[in-house]
Every structure is written in structure tokens, then in C-alpha cells.
Write an enzyme that holds these catalytic residues in place. Structure first.
Site, PDB file in Angstrom:
ATOM      1  N   ALA A  75     -23.239  38.247 -40.264  1.00 31.34           N
ATOM      2  CA  ALA A  75     -24.626  38.353 -40.337  1.00 31.34           C
ATOM      3  C   ALA A  75     -25.224  39.060 -38.934  1.00 31.34           C
ATOM      4  CB  ALA A  75     -25.197  36.660 -40.057  1.00 31.34           C
ATOM      5  N   ASN A  92     -29.271  42.090 -45.129  1.00 28.72           N
ATOM      6  CA  ASN A  92     -27.922  41.850 -44.700  1.00 28.72           C
ATOM      7  C   ASN A  92     -27.649  40.207 -44.984  1.00 28.72           C
ATOM      8  OD1 ASN A  92     -25.597  43.291 -43.143  1.00 28.72           O
ATOM      9  ND2 ASN A  92     -25.752  41.434 -41.946  1.00 28.72           N
ATOM     10  N   THR A 117     -27.279  27.898 -37.659  1.00 28.42           N
ATOM     11  CA  THR A 117     -27.911  28.073 -36.328  1.00 28.42           C
ATOM     12  C   THR A 117     -29.182  27.025 -36.169  1.00 28.42           C
ATOM     13  OG1 THR A 117     -29.283  29.409 -34.988  1.00 28.42           O
ATOM     14  CG2 THR A 117     -29.491  29.934 -37.454  1.00 28.42           C
ATOM     15  N   TYR A 141     -34.912  35.720 -38.884  1.00 24.90           N
ATOM     16  CA  TYR A 141     -33.487  35.446 -38.565  1.00 24.90           C
ATOM     17  C   TYR A 141     -33.178  34.065 -39.041  1.00 24.90           C
ATOM     18  CZ  TYR A 141     -29.236  33.690 -36.179  1.00 24.90           C
ATOM     19  OH  TYR A 141     -28.031  33.126 -35.911  1.00 24.90           O
ATOM     20  N   ASN A 170     -26.353  27.286 -28.658  1.00 27.76           N
ATOM     21  CA  ASN A 170     -25.754  28.568 -27.933  1.00 27.76           C
ATOM     22  C   ASN A 170     -24.577  28.797 -27.792  1.00 27.76           C
ATOM     23  OD1 ASN A 170     -28.818  28.583 -27.897  1.00 27.76           O
ATOM     24  ND2 ASN A 170     -28.505  30.078 -26.394  1.00 27.76           N
ATOM     25  N   HIS A 187     -27.808  38.054 -24.764  1.00 29.18           N
ATOM     26  CA  HIS A 187     -27.567  36.932 -24.318  1.00 29.18           C
ATOM     27  C   HIS A 187     -27.544  36.882 -22.927  1.00 29.18           C
ATOM     28  CE1 HIS A 187     -26.179  36.928 -28.485  1.00 29.18           C
ATOM     29  NE2 HIS A 187     -26.340  35.722 -28.866  1.00 29.18           N
ATOM     30  N   ARG A 219     -31.849  25.592 -23.345  1.00 26.41           N
ATOM     31  CA  ARG A 219     -30.745  25.792 -24.547  1.00 26.41           C
ATOM     32  C   ARG A 219     -29.929  25.035 -24.348  1.00 26.41           C
ATOM     33  NH1 ARG A 219     -34.937  27.536 -26.259  1.00 26.41           N
ATOM     34  NH2 ARG A 219     -35.110  29.576 -27.165  1.00 26.41           N
ATOM     35  N   ASP A 283     -39.240  32.991 -29.708  1.00 21.51           N
ATOM     36  CA  ASP A 283     -38.338  32.113 -29.148  1.00 21.51           C
ATOM     37  C   ASP A 283     -38.803  30.551 -28.695  1.00 21.51           C
ATOM     38  OD1 ASP A 283     -35.722  32.819 -28.209  1.00 21.51           O
ATOM     39  OD2 ASP A 283     -36.359  33.785 -26.491  1.00 21.51           O
TER      40      ASP A 283
HETATM   41  N1  LIG Z   1     -23.920  33.688 -30.977  1.00 19.49           N
HETATM   42  C1  LIG Z   1     -24.769  32.457 -31.126  1.00 19.49           C
HETATM   43  O1  LIG Z   1     -25.069  31.870 -30.042  1.00 19.49           O
HETATM   44  C2  LIG Z   1     -24.974  31.912 -32.392  1.00 19.49           C
HETATM   45  C3  LIG Z   1     -25.755  30.808 -32.494  1.00 19.49           C
HETATM   46  C4  LIG Z   1     -25.955  30.284 -33.816  1.00 19.49           C
HETATM   47  C5  LIG Z   1     -25.316  30.888 -34.913  1.00 19.49           C
HETATM   48  N2  LIG Z   1     -24.764  32.093 -34.851  1.00 19.49           N
HETATM   49  C6  LIG Z   1     -24.070  32.505 -35.963  1.00 19.49           C
HETATM   50  O2  LIG Z   1     -23.001  32.866 -36.074  1.00 19.49           O
HETATM   51  C7  LIG Z   1     -22.245  33.956 -36.447  1.00 19.49           C
HETATM   52  C8  LIG Z   1     -21.518  35.020 -35.668  1.00 19.49           C
HETATM   53  O3  LIG Z   1     -22.239  35.023 -34.369  1.00 19.49           O
HETATM   54  P1  LIG Z   1     -21.545  35.971 -33.186  1.00 19.49           P
HETATM   55  O4  LIG Z   1     -22.497  35.619 -31.930  1.00 19.49           O
HETATM   56  O5  LIG Z   1     -20.346  36.075 -33.230  1.00 19.49           O
HETATM   57  O6  LIG Z   1     -22.106  37.755 -33.916  1.00 19.49           O
HETATM   58  P2  LIG Z   1     -21.549  38.856 -33.893  1.00 19.49           P
HETATM   59  O7  LIG Z   1     -22.686  39.903 -34.278  1.00 19.49           O
HETATM   60  O8  LIG Z   1     -20.588  39.014 -32.582  1.00 19.49           O
HETATM   61  O9  LIG Z   1     -20.564  38.748 -35.137  1.00 19.49           O
HETATM   62  C9  LIG Z   1     -21.035  39.042 -36.571  1.00 19.49           C
HETATM   63  C10 LIG Z   1     -20.030  40.074 -37.079  1.00 19.49           C
HETATM   64  O10 LIG Z   1     -20.413  40.097 -38.399  1.00 19.49           O
HETATM   65  C11 LIG Z   1     -20.282  41.354 -38.886  1.00 19.49           C
HETATM   66  N3  LIG Z   1     -21.411  41.952 -39.838  1.00 19.49           N
HETATM   67  C12 LIG Z   1     -22.477  41.570 -39.884  1.00 19.49           C
HETATM   68  N4  LIG Z   1     -23.190  41.885 -41.218  1.00 19.49           N
HETATM   69  C13 LIG Z   1     -22.000  42.269 -42.033  1.00 19.49           C
HETATM   70  C14 LIG Z   1     -21.854  42.691 -43.288  1.00 19.49           C
HETATM   71  N5  LIG Z   1     -22.917  42.477 -44.048  1.00 19.49           N
HETATM   72  N6  LIG Z   1     -20.660  42.834 -43.814  1.00 19.49           N
HETATM   73  C15 LIG Z   1     -19.606  42.615 -42.895  1.00 19.49           C
HETATM   74  N7  LIG Z   1     -19.553  42.353 -41.835  1.00 19.49           N
HETATM   75  C16 LIG Z   1     -20.838  41.915 -41.350  1.00 19.49           C
HETATM   76  C17 LIG Z   1     -20.634  42.360 -37.622  1.00 19.49           C
HETATM   77  O11 LIG Z   1     -19.915  43.653 -37.446  1.00 19.49           O
HETATM   78  C18 LIG Z   1     -20.047  41.425 -36.533  1.00 19.49           C
HETATM   79  O12 LIG Z   1     -18.575  41.664 -36.078  1.00 19.49           O
HETATM   80  C19 LIG Z   1     -23.450  34.642 -37.127  1.00 19.49           C
HETATM   81  O13 LIG Z   1     -23.617  34.609 -38.386  1.00 19.49           O
HETATM   82  C20 LIG Z   1     -24.674  34.009 -36.175  1.00 19.49           C
HETATM   83  O14 LIG Z   1     -25.854  34.007 -36.991  1.00 19.49           O
HETATM   84  C21 LIG Z   1     -24.315  32.612 -33.620  1.00 19.49           C
END
Ligand SMILES: NC(=O)c1ccc[n+]([C@@H]2O[C@H](COP(=O)([O-])OP(=O)(O)OC[C@H]3O[C@@H](n4cnc5c(N)ncnc54)[C@H](O)[C@@H]3O)[C@@H](O)[C@H]2O)c1
Length: 328
Positions: A75, A92, A117, A141, A170, A187, A219, A283
């Protein structure tokens, strides 16, 4: 039989792949690398560079690797970007997500763990946030994730899909191998530590007039290794015939932006200068989890998520990888 991890080259995805493989699972990664890094994965991880909305590719992977379950991380996940470019997020995360889940079901894959999330809750008045707290996101988002949750629930009733939607608060911290590196980095933890390393002159504090004790947003930080463990528990739960569910993943303890920076100063011994900027659109002031349900349903409990341990682990990782992951 293997597990398909979408977005497995990203931050939380790569840490989960590492953990799954350490447990002896067969893992296949699908990632388009828009935000992820091939270098975040070991070379021998079967890897497909492509979008999750590519139904033919997903169907082919499912057959070739006998996929039995999927962890869907892929995502876009920047709150600010989603406010400025909502179309990108709905395309996306939702349009591609609909195609992805459809292709999985078409290939007979009926177990899915979904990255949701705390942003789906918006800004609730009562803390901590439980799964019964009404969901009303404050940004596109959060809406994109909530729409996917509604889809999963409907598909679960109609098509026999079994899912666990994990609502992370987070994510932060690093494992030995996998650390947090986004480009651009929005972040607090990696940005604060980049300032400690001298890679950035200071760390930005976005808003000082929130209704919190020190005026900065609060957070609930969860170590990425604890998140990875929760995905493994969720997969086991589904394999044992568990029912579809929505579960918060957090610690129940919140820290303000200034508290995180103060802890980072103690961990690194660096003064970490700050620069005060305006608040980021979309936010909320405070997001703290009630994660009792994840404990009851999955037996999950964070064990590595105290703030100093989180910061120490990411600090070690950033010292080893001052430029983050290499692009290929
Ligand atoms: N980081 C956080 O604190 C947090 C908190 C809540 C939820 N999330 C969710 O967790 C998941 C991972 O987060 P993250 O921080 O590792 O993000 P990230 O951006 O590091 O990882 C997401 C990965 O998905 C890939 N991607 C995106 N769209 C794509 C598509 N259409 N097809 C194929 N690949 C695709 C990106 O290239 C990336 O490698 C996400 O869904 C995010 O919404 C993250």
C-alpha cells in the site's frame, strides 16, 4: 505450500518475511518497489516485481508456488501525500486491492492477513482505542484502508474468505537485518536518528499546539519485530480455522513527539536539535491502542516495544546503514 507476502520489500513486510523464514515457512514476495527495496530481502527469497492489481501475475504466482495464504502489506502509506493526492491512494490501495483479493480468491487462496491501521479510527475522543471505537478516518489514506476492511468483511460473508485485519499503531524499530527506511522519510524515529547521526541538521516537530500536555501529538509505538510476530500468530490462527476478525496492535502506552526525541537523545548521546513547523494536515492529536483483543484472540503480546529498545534497535541499524538500503 507457500505464503504470498505483498509489499514484502517494504519496512514491516521485510521484517515479517525474515521472521516467517526463520520459522521455516516458504515465502514468496510480490512488490513493485515503488517504496520498497530488493536489498531488504535475502537474495534467495522468491521475488516478483509487479503490482498487486496485476491479476494474471497474481494467478500465476498462486499456481506456481501453491499459495495457501497471503499477508497483504502492499500500500501507499503517507498521510500527508494522501491528502494532497487522494486519487493515487484510492487507485493503489483500493482499486489494486480489489483486483488483488479477487485474483487470490479466483486462485483458491482463502486466508489473508491484512495491514490495516489506527488511521481508520480518525480522531476518537475516548482513549485507549478499542476495536469497538467507531471508525471515521481523517484522511484519504485511512479511508482507503477502511474501504478494504469493508471489502474483506463482505467477501468473508459471501465468498468464504477468512481474514485477520491487523490495525497497527506506529511501527518503529529494527531487527538485525531489517530497519526503517522510507523515501521520503516521514517517520519520527528514523528522522530523529538521522539528525543524531549528523545526516540531517535537525528533526522537524510538526505542530506544538495539539491538546496534549506538551502540545505535540501522542502515538503508540510498536516494535516491528512484535508486529512480525503478530502476523505469524494470525496465520496460525487462520490455519486452525479461526474466524475473521479485526485486531489492534499497540502497547497501550503513548509517547509525545518531544518525549520520543528526548529518549533518542539519551540512547544516542546526541543533542538532536529540533525545528518547529506547522501541523501536518490530517494528523490526529492522540492515538493509543487498547490491544486486549489481540492478546485474547492471538495470544499476542508486545515484548520488544519499550521505547528505549525500539530506538536502540533502529539506532544500531542506521549506524550500519547510514544511507539506508541501496536502490538496485
Ligand atoms: N509504518 C507504519 O507505522 C504503519 C502503521 C499502520 C499501518 N501500516 C501499513 O502497513 C503496511 C506496510 O507499511 P510500511 O511502513 O512497511 O510501508 P512501506 O512503504 O515500507 O511498504 C509497502 C510496500 O508495498 C509496496 N507497494 C505499494 N503499492 C504496491 C502495489 N500496488 N503493488 C505492489 N507493491 C506495492 C511498496 O513498494 C513497499 O515495498 C502498509 O499497508 C501500511 O499502510 C504501516
Amino acid at each position: 505450500m507457500a505464503i504470498l507476502v505483498s509489499g514484502g520489500a517494504g519496512y514491516i513486510g521485510s521484517a515479517t518475511v525474515e521472521r516467517l523464514r526463520a520459522k521455516g515457512e516458504q515465502v514468496v514476495v510480490l512488490d513493485d518497489l515503488v517504496r520498497g527495496y530488493r536489498a531488504a530481502l535475502e537474495r534467495d527469497v522468491p521475488f516478483y516485481r509487479g503490482r498487486v492489481g496485476d491479476r494474471a501475475l497474481v494467478a500465476r504466482i498462486a499456481v506456481e508456488h501453491q499459495i495457501e495464504a497471503c499477508v497483504h502489506f502492499a500500500a501507499l502509506a503517507y498521510v500527508g501525500e494522501s491528502v494532497a493526492e487522494p486519487a493515487k491512494y484510492f487507485e493503489n490501495n483500493v482499486e489494486q486491492g480489489v483486483a488483488f483479493v479477487g485474483a487470490l480468491l479466483g486462485a483458491g487462496v482463502r486466508r489473508l492477513v491484512f495491514s490495516s491501521t489506527c488511521a481508520t479510527y480518525g480522531e476518537p475522543e475516548k482513549m485507549p482505542i478499542s476495536e469497538r471505537t467507531p471508525q471515521w478516518p481523517k484522511n484519504p489514506y485511512g479511508w482507503s484502508k477502511l474501504l478494504m476492511e469493508r471489502l474483506l468483511e463482505s467477501y468473508s460473508h459471501a465468498y468464504g474468505l477468512k481474514f485477520v485485519s491487523l490495525r497497527y499503531f506506529n511501527a518503529a524499530g529494527a531487527t538485525e537485518r531489517c530497519g526503517e527506511h522510507h523515501e521520503p522519510e516521514s517517520h519520527l524515529v528514523p528522522n530523529g536518528l538521522a539528525a543524531a547521526l549528523g545526516k540531517k541538521p535537525e528533526v522537524a516537530v510538526l505542530g506544538r499546539n495539539y491538546p496534549t500536555p506538551d502540545g505535540t501529538p501522542i502515538r503508540d509505538y510498536v516494535h516491528v519485530a512484535d508486529l512480525a510476530e503478530a502476523h505469524i500468530s494470525a496465520l496460525d490462527y487462520l490455519r486452525q480455522g479461526g474466524d475473521s476478525d479485526f485486531l489492534n496492535l499497540g502497547t497501550g502506552r503513548g509517547y509525545s513527539v518531544l518525549e520520543v526525541i528526548e529518549c533518542a537523545r539519551q540512547v544516542t548521546g546526541s543533542p538532536i536539535p529540533v525545528r518547529i513547523e506547522g501541523p501536518r494536515p490530517g494528523d490526529p492529536a492522540r492515538l493509543v491502542a487498547d490491544a486486549a483483543l489481540a492478546r485474547a484472540v492471538l495470544g499476542w503480546q508486545p515484548v520488544a516495544s519499550d521505547l528505549a529498545s525500539i530506538l536502540r534497535s533502529q539506532w544500531e541499524w542506521q549506524k550500519k546503514h547510514p544511507q539506508g538500503y541501496e536502490r538496485e
